[in-house]
Design an enzyme around this catalytic site. Structure first.
Site, PDB file in Angstrom:
ATOM      1  CD  GLU A   1      -2.565  -1.093   2.567  1.00  0.00           C
ATOM      2  OE1 GLU A   1      -3.347  -2.148   2.842  1.00  0.00           O
ATOM      3  OE2 GLU A   1      -2.207  -0.327   3.611  1.00  0.00           O
TER       4      GLU A   1
ATOM      5  CB  CYS B   1       2.038   7.595   3.344  1.00  0.00           C
ATOM      6  SG  CYS B   1       2.526   6.609   4.543  1.00  0.00           S
TER       7      CYS B   1
ATOM      8  CB  CYS C   1       5.861  -4.564   9.509  1.00  0.00           C
ATOM      9  SG  CYS C   1       6.825  -3.678  10.626  1.00  0.00           S
TER      10      CYS C   1
ATOM     11  CB  CYS D   1       3.117  -1.576  16.637  1.00  0.00           C
ATOM     12  SG  CYS D   1       5.039  -1.233  16.458  1.00  0.00           S
TER      13      CYS D   1
ATOM     14  CB  CYS E   1       0.659  -1.285  13.159  1.00  0.00           C
ATOM     15  SG  CYS E   1       1.206  -1.448  11.587  1.00  0.00           S
TER      16      CYS E   1
ATOM     17  N   GLY F   1       5.860  -1.674   6.886  1.00  0.00           N
ATOM     18  CA  GLY F   1       7.376  -2.082   7.088  1.00  0.00           C
ATOM     19  C   GLY F   1       8.102  -1.182   7.970  1.00  0.00           C
ATOM     20  CD  GLU F   2      11.822   0.200  11.731  1.00  0.00           C
ATOM     21  OE1 GLU F   2      12.632   0.944  11.343  1.00  0.00           O
ATOM     22  OE2 GLU F   2      10.851   0.530  12.459  1.00  0.00           O
TER      23      GLU F   2
ATOM     24  CB  SER G   1       6.800   4.843  15.925  1.00  0.00           C
ATOM     25  OG  SER G   1       6.457   5.574  14.871  1.00  0.00           O
TER      26      SER G   1
ATOM     27  CG  HIS H   1       3.634   5.184  19.641  1.00  0.00           C
ATOM     28  ND1 HIS H   1       3.272   6.323  19.196  1.00  0.00           N
ATOM     29  CD2 HIS H   1       4.147   4.230  18.602  1.00  0.00           C
ATOM     30  CE1 HIS H   1       3.433   6.020  17.707  1.00  0.00           C
ATOM     31  NE2 HIS H   1       3.890   4.699  17.421  1.00  0.00           N
TER      32      HIS H   1
ATOM     33  CB  CYS I   1       0.112   1.129   7.173  1.00  0.00           C
ATOM     34  SG  CYS I   1       0.540   2.636   6.005  1.00  0.00           S
TER      35      CYS I   1
END
Length: 360
Positions: A97, A111, A118, A122, A125, A168-169, A223, A225, A343
């Site tokens: 995406e 983006c 990933c 998380c 996510c 993805g990271e 990120s 959080h 995402c």
């Protein structure tokens, strides 16, 4: 993707392959440069790009060089806020995406994804719930930019800001991301402003510092959080491997190298990280660092029904208290909720649809 005779096509972003073919076809290097400029900088169509070559060379070039690594599978345009969700398919039938964001100020952001799935997993996510399928190549990442710009040209728009905040990271795919960034910011590539380019990570300290050394002008977003270790581990399991002390040392190094603010992303989760204790810990953790805090509303995802977003009034109060302590804070609003812009949501939904159809 196989070419005629079973040979594999090379990407237009593969400098070695393109130069080898140019020499073999005895093409003027300026012609090839103009083709790339038309495709990468000027939002030209494939036909317009190939028109930069002599007529006799176009078919031979097209037979060996692939202008696109991805196929647009579906496009979903928000009826609310101007976001467009793009679902791409790779040659080996995997989905990924990208999201075009038409911001109210008139600027256009893209983006992009660096992986399919990933491994960070998380809690909030949808992509993380997929696990990791594989990393994308640099040409596959770059093609997201090329195709988005081609779509935007009829609107009189062009991608201004590029953010690695998709699937993805990025630092789990360092080689491809580095190659992508090199081509994006190069005057011979996309000529994208480093200051309008941002890479977001969940926090891999050594990779963050190395990134800052290689691309000091490109922005970094963390990120975070939560600034409470136990809570951060609940939200981001990878945080158990890299604790907050190690992460802060990396932030300090990045700041010294890049000499610019670091974006701190803070997703506001009701009853998880939005209380007075959370705010105090965040302020203490970031004090003395050149940071810009983004407070982000939570888009609920099907894979995490136990999480809810913090109410708007409480997000604003959280931000006001941080500003009172001297921090620069932006309270973000959500785009693309009606097209599943968080995402991974579309990919998960489409994969289930495909699997169900195959089972019938």
């Amino acid at each position: 993707m196989p070419a005629t005779g079973g040979a594999m096509l090379s990407s237009i972003h593969d400098d070695v392959a393109v130069e080898s073919l140019r020499k073999r076809l005895a093409l003027d290097p300026h012609r090839v440069r103009r083709l790339r400029n038309r495709l990468c900088k000027l939002q030209g169509s494939d036909e317009e790009a190939l028109s930069e070559l002599p007529t006799a060379a176009r078919k031979a070039f097209a037979d060996e060089i692939l202008l696109h690594e991805l196929t647009l599978d579906q496009r979903f345009d928000s009826q609310v806020d101007g976001a467009s969700k793009l679902l791409f398919r790779t040659s080996d039938d995997l989905l990924l995406e990208s999201v075009i964001l038409r911001v109210a100020t008139g600027r256009t952001a893209l983006c992009i994804s660096s992986q399919i799935g990933c491994a960070a997993n998380c809690d909030f996510c949808a992509t993380g719930k997929m696990g990791i399928a594989r990393s994308l190549s640099a040409p596959q990442i770059l093609d997201q930019v090329v195709q988005a710009n081609q779509m935007l040209k009829p609107e009189g728009r062009k991608v201004r800001n590029i953010v690695f905040m998709g699937m993805g990271e990025p630092f789990h795919n360092v080689a491809a991301v580095n190659e992508t960034l090199s081509k994006l910011v190069s005057p011979l590539g996309f000529d994208q402003s480093p200051r309008r380019t941002l890479v977001s990570t969940v926090g891999l300290p050594a990779a963050m510092v190395e990134f800052a050394r290689k691309f000091p002008g490109v922005n970094l977003a963390l990120s975070l959080h939560s600034a409470i270790q136990s809570r951060r581990e609940e939200i981001i399991p990878l945080a158990a491997k890299y604790d907050l002390t190690e992460l802060r040392a990396a932030l300090q190094q990045v700041a010294e190298i890049s000499q610019q603010s670091i974006m701190i992303e803070y997703l506001m989760l009701r009853g998880v990280n939005d209380g007075p204790q959370d705010r105090a810990a965040l302020a203490e953790y970031l004090r003395g660092l050149p940071v810009h805090i983004n407070l982000i509303p939570y888009n609920r995802v099907e894979a995490a029904p136990h999480l809810e977003g913090t109410a708007k009034e409480e997000r604003e109060a959280f931000g006001a208290a941080l500003r009172a302590e001297g921090f620069t804070v932006t309270i973000r609003y959500s785009l693309g909720a009606d097209v599943d812009a968080a995402c991974g949501q579309l990919v998960r939904r489409e994969n289930r649809r495909i699997a169900a159809a195959a089972a019938q």
